[in-house]
Design an enzyme around this catalytic site. Sequence first.
Site, PDB file in Angstrom:
ATOM      1  N   LYS A 191      60.036  72.303  58.771  1.00  9.75           N
ATOM      2  CA  LYS A 191      58.919  71.408  59.306  1.00  9.75           C
ATOM      3  C   LYS A 191      59.532  70.085  58.708  1.00  9.75           C
ATOM      4  CE  LYS A 191      55.120  68.914  59.616  1.00  9.75           C
ATOM      5  NZ  LYS A 191      55.449  67.741  60.236  1.00  9.75           N
ATOM      6  N   CYS A 298      60.981  58.113  46.265  1.00  9.81           N
ATOM      7  CA  CYS A 298      60.162  58.632  45.372  1.00  9.81           C
ATOM      8  C   CYS A 298      60.539  58.260  43.979  1.00  9.81           C
ATOM      9  CB  CYS A 298      60.186  60.026  45.394  1.00  9.81           C
ATOM     10  SG  CYS A 298      61.608  60.900  45.537  1.00  9.81           S
ATOM     11  N   GLU A 396      51.167  55.373  43.610  1.00 11.73           N
ATOM     12  CA  GLU A 396      52.260  55.049  44.173  1.00 11.73           C
ATOM     13  C   GLU A 396      52.264  54.167  45.267  1.00 11.73           C
ATOM     14  OE1 GLU A 396      53.966  58.513  46.368  1.00 11.73           O
ATOM     15  OE2 GLU A 396      55.960  58.008  45.317  1.00 11.73           O
TER      16      GLU A 396
HETATM   17  P1  NDP Z   1      52.699  63.748  53.075  1.00 15.19           P
HETATM   18  O1  NDP Z   1      52.982  64.260  51.834  1.00 15.19           O
HETATM   19  O2  NDP Z   1      51.499  63.955  53.684  1.00 15.19           O
HETATM   20  O3  NDP Z   1      53.921  64.345  54.135  1.00 15.19           O
HETATM   21  C1  NDP Z   1      55.212  64.678  53.858  1.00 15.19           C
HETATM   22  C2  NDP Z   1      55.366  66.182  54.757  1.00 15.19           C
HETATM   23  O4  NDP Z   1      54.146  67.075  54.660  1.00 15.19           O
HETATM   24  C3  NDP Z   1      55.290  65.790  56.228  1.00 15.19           C
HETATM   25  O5  NDP Z   1      56.489  66.596  56.743  1.00 15.19           O
HETATM   26  C4  NDP Z   1      53.961  65.978  56.630  1.00 15.19           C
HETATM   27  O6  NDP Z   1      54.087  66.223  57.981  1.00 15.19           O
HETATM   28  C5  NDP Z   1      53.587  67.318  55.824  1.00 15.19           C
HETATM   29  N1  NDP Z   1      52.208  67.643  55.563  1.00 15.19           N
HETATM   30  C6  NDP Z   1      51.030  66.721  55.909  1.00 15.19           C
HETATM   31  N2  NDP Z   1      50.057  67.602  55.610  1.00 15.19           N
HETATM   32  C7  NDP Z   1      50.491  68.775  55.616  1.00 15.19           C
HETATM   33  C8  NDP Z   1      49.849  69.943  55.114  1.00 15.19           C
HETATM   34  N3  NDP Z   1      48.369  70.054  55.113  1.00 15.19           N
HETATM   35  N4  NDP Z   1      50.579  71.064  54.795  1.00 15.19           N
HETATM   36  C9  NDP Z   1      51.792  71.077  54.845  1.00 15.19           C
HETATM   37  N5  NDP Z   1      52.533  70.011  55.171  1.00 15.19           N
HETATM   38  C10 NDP Z   1      51.823  68.846  55.397  1.00 15.19           C
HETATM   39  O7  NDP Z   1      53.169  62.214  53.330  1.00 15.19           O
HETATM   40  P2  NDP Z   1      52.441  61.029  54.361  1.00 15.19           P
HETATM   41  O8  NDP Z   1      53.809  61.010  55.344  1.00 15.19           O
HETATM   42  O9  NDP Z   1      51.044  61.189  54.769  1.00 15.19           O
HETATM   43  O10 NDP Z   1      52.932  59.738  53.380  1.00 15.19           O
HETATM   44  C11 NDP Z   1      51.672  59.191  52.589  1.00 15.19           C
HETATM   45  C12 NDP Z   1      52.175  58.730  51.109  1.00 15.19           C
HETATM   46  O11 NDP Z   1      52.716  59.818  50.506  1.00 15.19           O
HETATM   47  C13 NDP Z   1      53.051  57.606  51.250  1.00 15.19           C
HETATM   48  O12 NDP Z   1      52.355  56.200  51.364  1.00 15.19           O
HETATM   49  C14 NDP Z   1      53.821  57.922  49.868  1.00 15.19           C
HETATM   50  O13 NDP Z   1      52.959  57.192  48.988  1.00 15.19           O
HETATM   51  C15 NDP Z   1      53.669  59.195  49.887  1.00 15.19           C
HETATM   52  N6  NDP Z   1      55.049  60.005  50.054  1.00 15.19           N
HETATM   53  C16 NDP Z   1      55.852  60.279  48.777  1.00 15.19           C
HETATM   54  C17 NDP Z   1      56.853  60.715  49.372  1.00 15.19           C
HETATM   55  C18 NDP Z   1      57.986  61.068  47.983  1.00 15.19           C
HETATM   56  O14 NDP Z   1      59.208  61.318  48.277  1.00 15.19           O
HETATM   57  N7  NDP Z   1      57.546  60.897  46.769  1.00 15.19           N
HETATM   58  C19 NDP Z   1      57.627  61.128  50.435  1.00 15.19           C
HETATM   59  C20 NDP Z   1      56.662  60.683  51.654  1.00 15.19           C
HETATM   60  C21 NDP Z   1      55.361  60.220  51.527  1.00 15.19           C
HETATM   61  P3  NDP Z   1      53.582  65.027  59.010  1.00 15.19           P
HETATM   62  O15 NDP Z   1      54.515  64.164  58.986  1.00 15.19           O
HETATM   63  O16 NDP Z   1      53.570  65.713  60.257  1.00 15.19           O
HETATM   64  O17 NDP Z   1      52.421  64.531  58.412  1.00 15.19           O
END
Ligand code: NDP
Length: 528
Positions: A191, A298, A396
């Site tokens: 996903k 990250c 973060e």
């Molecule tokens: P998320 O952690 O929400 O998203 C990462 C993945 O999880 C996406 O594929 C997302 O899908 C999916 N997801 C969202 N909700 C659920 C759920 N309930 N159950 C299972 N999977 C889920 O990150 P965001 O995109 O919302 O970003 C928000 C913040 O997260 C950023 O500002 C950043 O700080 C942090 N982030 C950190 C990352 C890292 O590598 N450390 C990577 C990305 C974000 P969908 O895209 O459809 O929401």
Amino acid sequence: MTVSESGTSALDVDTDDERVAGLVDLVTVADGTTDTIPVEAPFDGEQVGAIPACGEADVDVAVERAREAQQSWADRSIAEREEVLSRFQDLVLDRQSELLDVVQLETGKARRTAFEEVQSCALTAGYYSHRGERFLGREKRKGVVPGMTQVEVNHTPVGVAGLISPWNYPFELALSDALPALLAGNAVVLKPAEQTSFTALKGKQLLEEAGLPADLFQVVTGRGPDVGPAMTDRVDYVGFTGSTETGRIVGEQAGRNLLKYSLELGGKNPALVFPDADLDRAVEGLVHGSFSNAGQLCISIERCYVHEDVYDEFLERFVAATENVELGTGYDFEAEVGSLVSEEQLEKVTEHVEDAKARGATVHTGGEPRPDVGPYFFEPTILTDVEMDMDLCCEETFGPVVSVYPFSDTDEAIAEANDTDYGLNASVWTGDTEFGREVARQIRAGTVNVNEAYAAAYSSIDAPMGGMKDSGVGRRHGPEGVKKYTEPQTVAVQKGQGMAPPDGVPYWLYAKVTTGALKLFDKVPGLR
Ligand code: NDP
């Protein structure tokens, strides 16, 4: 609309953009799914296409088909599976230009950063394509009774691995975790993030061109809360990369289902600059380490602790080098830093910086959005006087923003570096690498780079990568990164006398002889 022969069904949402045209046909979609989600290009905010908004029924189809395909894949020899990874590596390198276009289109990142992730994925494919037998082959282990108990360990696939990946490195983080899962004989249901599903689909296309059976790697697009939980209820392993907040949700559900899982989450990564550091290298490394991918990484550096003896000089040079960083929207290698991924991400970064400014932080460079370059661009930003009550101090930011702090002694610097709930990555700059190693061992982070920001540890695929504390559970890369997708199975063959007193021997005698044997075994190196 019906499910096609291959288990996929094309919604009528294809796009004219030739970089991503046709990819949507590779999404697994069940009969009845009609909703779609628009995908926009961050460089200009224009819509480039749409992806199916899948739900539980689609996940059902995907997992079922993946499960059907998995058994015959697991029956193939490890060498055959390695060959697919090896061909995939060649395709990734040969067709990198197509890939870089799609990654840039969806993320708005600079081409240099897109290249870093494509290169990293190729490294991972190459690494695992030569180590399948070593990591997954049958192992002989020591049996309890020498010569009488023969023990072997089989690394059997878990079955269907579900992967949930983020938008920041959409090729690397979706594909590099899938490759070892596939090598271990599993099917994968992925996903991808809503914003970057085309990149994941491009990866599926190349895997199939490399010889992977079509149903073995399923991509289910859609919103996280609709697809993620449905997947975690159906797969045999879940691997998540993203925010700590969402990671907790995935981990809780995996725990309830008694599912094996790994989580690679956020970081608030520190760099420590000691007075004997080569400041030219430190400045160059930390500009890259803080602003690469506009800080949406990250393992990027968000906190910089600099010894007071070199603090002023470092800050001056760091600011000057940052002011020279070139922002841009080109599909070439000119720009160093690209856009943030979305309006939401721009809002979050702006809020962190505005909150810090309002509470008394000093901005040395940057600090503002750059709509003149693109709708979601934000200037590389350096702050000082950042205090604990400011959002960007401990949370973060995930943007091109770094705070610089002075320190006066090593213990203080280490304590500051460790004063966080996160523990993903850290960076130590010193002219004395032995001292650097010593400091590194005292930092609670899954990777520590000496005289590098993040790439030395991350790109050394033979070594584990992941987070301590709230930065994650489990590791990717190395033997750890493939064995986690297996169930170790011990097979023991007992010859002659079993593990009980022989007929007619009283238990007290058996206990005495066994006790003597245990003492002897402990003294003879070959028997231990
Ligand atoms: P998320 O952690 O929400 O998203 C990462 C993945 O999880 C996406 O594929 C997302 O899908 C999916 N997801 C969202 N909700 C659920 C759920 N309930 N159950 C299972 N999977 C889920 O990150 P965001 O995109 O919302 O970003 C928000 C913040 O997260 C950023 O500002 C950043 O700080 C942090 N982030 C950190 C990352 C890292 O590598 N450390 C990577 C990305 C974000 P969908 O895209 O459809 O929401």
